[in-house]
Write a protein that holds these residues in place. Structure first.
Motif, short mmCIF file in Angstrom:
data_model
loop_
_atom_site.label_atom_id
_atom_site.label_comp_id
_atom_site.label_asym_id
_atom_site.label_seq_id
_atom_site.Cartn_x
_atom_site.Cartn_y
_atom_site.Cartn_z
N PRO A 44 0.85 -1.13 -0.11
CA PRO A 44 0.00 0.06 0.01
C PRO A 44 0.75 1.36 0.19
O PRO A 44 0.30 2.47 -0.23
CB PRO A 44 -0.90 -0.04 1.12
N PHE A 45 2.17 1.35 0.15
CA PHE A 45 3.08 2.19 0.45
C PHE A 45 3.72 2.63 -0.93
O PHE A 45 4.36 3.56 -1.08
CB PHE A 45 3.90 2.32 1.53
N HIS A 46 3.56 1.75 -2.02
CA HIS A 46 4.33 1.90 -3.32
C HIS A 46 3.23 2.56 -4.29
O HIS A 46 2.15 2.37 -4.18
CB HIS A 46 4.47 0.68 -3.88
N THR A 47 3.95 3.80 -4.97
CA THR A 47 3.19 4.32 -5.90
C THR A 47 3.50 4.03 -7.33
O THR A 47 4.71 3.76 -7.74
CB THR A 47 3.69 5.97 -5.94
N PRO A 48 2.65 3.40 -7.90
CA PRO A 48 2.74 2.92 -9.26
C PRO A 48 3.59 3.99 -10.26
O PRO A 48 3.41 4.98 -9.99
CB PRO A 48 1.47 2.55 -9.87
N GLU A 49 4.41 3.33 -11.03
CA GLU A 49 5.25 3.85 -12.07
C GLU A 49 6.37 4.69 -11.24
O GLU A 49 7.04 5.47 -12.09
CB GLU A 49 4.38 4.96 -13.00
N MET A 50 6.68 4.50 -9.78
CA MET A 50 7.65 5.08 -9.28
C MET A 50 8.72 4.11 -9.02
O MET A 50 8.31 2.91 -9.09
CB MET A 50 7.35 5.72 -7.97
N PRO A 51 9.78 4.47 -8.88
CA PRO A 51 10.83 3.74 -8.31
C PRO A 51 10.49 2.69 -7.28
O PRO A 51 9.97 2.96 -6.42
CB PRO A 51 12.28 4.41 -8.02
N ILE A 52 11.19 1.34 -7.58
CA ILE A 52 10.75 0.38 -6.59
C ILE A 52 11.83 0.33 -5.52
O ILE A 52 13.12 0.04 -5.65
CB ILE A 52 10.74 -1.17 -7.06
N ARG A 53 11.23 0.64 -4.20
CA ARG A 53 12.33 0.77 -2.95
C ARG A 53 11.76 -0.25 -1.80
O ARG A 53 11.03 0.05 -0.86
CB ARG A 53 12.26 1.97 -2.26
N SER A 54 11.82 -1.24 -2.18
CA SER A 54 11.22 -2.44 -1.43
C SER A 54 12.36 -3.39 -1.01
O SER A 54 12.60 -4.10 -1.80
CB SER A 54 10.01 -3.15 -2.11
N ASP A 55 12.74 -3.67 0.52
CA ASP A 55 13.35 -4.58 0.87
C ASP A 55 12.82 -6.06 0.59
O ASP A 55 13.72 -7.12 0.31
CB ASP A 55 13.83 -4.36 2.39
N GLY A 56 11.56 -6.34 0.79
CA GLY A 56 11.02 -7.56 0.63
C GLY A 56 11.13 -7.87 -0.95
O GLY A 56 11.46 -8.98 -1.25
N PHE A 57 11.04 -7.18 -1.92
CA PHE A 57 11.18 -7.46 -3.23
C PHE A 57 12.80 -7.72 -3.58
O PHE A 57 12.88 -8.59 -4.33
CB PHE A 57 10.75 -6.16 -4.15
N ASP A 58 13.54 -6.97 -2.82
CA ASP A 58 15.06 -7.46 -3.17
C ASP A 58 15.15 -8.63 -2.70
O ASP A 58 16.18 -9.48 -3.44
CB ASP A 58 15.69 -6.09 -2.37
N ARG A 59 14.82 -8.90 -1.47
CA ARG A 59 15.19 -10.31 -0.77
C ARG A 59 14.64 -11.50 -1.70
O ARG A 59 15.31 -12.52 -1.94
CB ARG A 59 14.52 -10.32 0.41
N LYS A 60 13.14 -11.15 -2.12
CA LYS A 60 12.89 -12.20 -2.76
C LYS A 60 13.59 -12.34 -4.30
O LYS A 60 13.42 -13.63 -4.74
CB LYS A 60 11.32 -12.22 -3.10
N ILE A 61 13.94 -11.37 -5.03
CA ILE A 61 14.80 -11.26 -6.17
C ILE A 61 16.07 -12.09 -5.83
O ILE A 61 16.50 -13.03 -6.70
CB ILE A 61 15.03 -9.82 -6.85
N THR A 62 16.70 -11.82 -5.02
CA THR A 62 18.02 -12.43 -4.45
C THR A 62 17.48 -13.99 -4.46
O THR A 62 18.55 -14.65 -4.74
CB THR A 62 18.54 -11.90 -3.33
N ALA A 63 16.50 -14.34 -3.94
CA ALA A 63 16.37 -15.69 -3.59
C ALA A 63 16.02 -16.37 -4.94
O ALA A 63 16.22 -17.53 -5.01
CB ALA A 63 15.29 -15.86 -2.70
N LEU A 64 15.42 -15.64 -5.96
CA LEU A 64 14.99 -16.15 -7.18
C LEU A 64 16.28 -16.26 -8.04
O LEU A 64 16.43 -17.34 -8.83
CB LEU A 64 13.72 -15.49 -7.57
N LEU A 65 16.92 -15.23 -7.99
CA LEU A 65 18.00 -15.09 -9.04
C LEU A 65 19.67 -15.29 -8.46
O LEU A 65 20.23 -15.37 -9.35
CB LEU A 65 18.06 -13.57 -9.73
N GLY A 66 19.75 -15.18 -7.25
CA GLY A 66 20.89 -15.63 -6.52
C GLY A 66 21.64 -14.20 -6.27
O GLY A 66 22.78 -14.33 -6.03
#
Length: 132
Positions: free
Chosen positions: A110-132
């Motif tokens: 709910p705190f993310h504004t569409p079309e704006m830079p992605i600043r999410s630690d949760g997203f970073d962690r999940k991408i790291t888990a997925l891609l390495g």
């Protein structure tokens, strides 16, 4: 599997997420990445108009001598770009999984504004888990 980088480009052509994996890409400035994303957005728009057989979603794979860019366009116009080695064969599947992570970790935030830079630690962690 050699994945070098991931870009998320919004529907206006702005780079909203960029991440390198390993040492495969040269060190570019943030401005250089923004210019590259905007250029790719323009190329993608042009290639969507070039199909002689009817409507097209644009370029899906761009290959260079030493790398491959796989592009996934979503229904909302967001582009996910995966930079890989030429031997990578599962880029489409990986991009679909990245899109699922994006939908769960970014679009449901709910705190993310569409079309704006992605600043999410949760997203970073999940991408790291997925891609390495």
């Amino acid at each position: 599997m050699a994945i070098h980088g991931l870009w998320v480009i919004n529907k206006a052509g702005g780079l909203v997420y960029q991440r390198n994996f390993g040492e495969g890409l040269p060190g570019l400035t943030s401005n250089e990445y923004l210019v590259l994303a905007g250029t790719l957005h323009g190329i993608h728009a042009i290639t969507s108009r070039l199909s002689p057989t009817g409507p097209s979603s644009g370029a899906q794979v761009i290959e260079g001598e030493t790398f491959k860019m796989t592009i996934m366009l979503t229904a909302t116009g967001t582009k996910f770009v995966l930079l890989t080695s030429l031997a990578e064969t599962t880029a489409d599947v990986v991009l679909q999984k990245v899109y699922e992570v994006y939908a769960d970790a970014v679009m449901k935030n709910p705190f993310h504004t569409p079309e704006m830079p992605i600043r999410s630690d949760g997203f970073d962690r999940k991408i790291t888990a997925l891609l390495g």
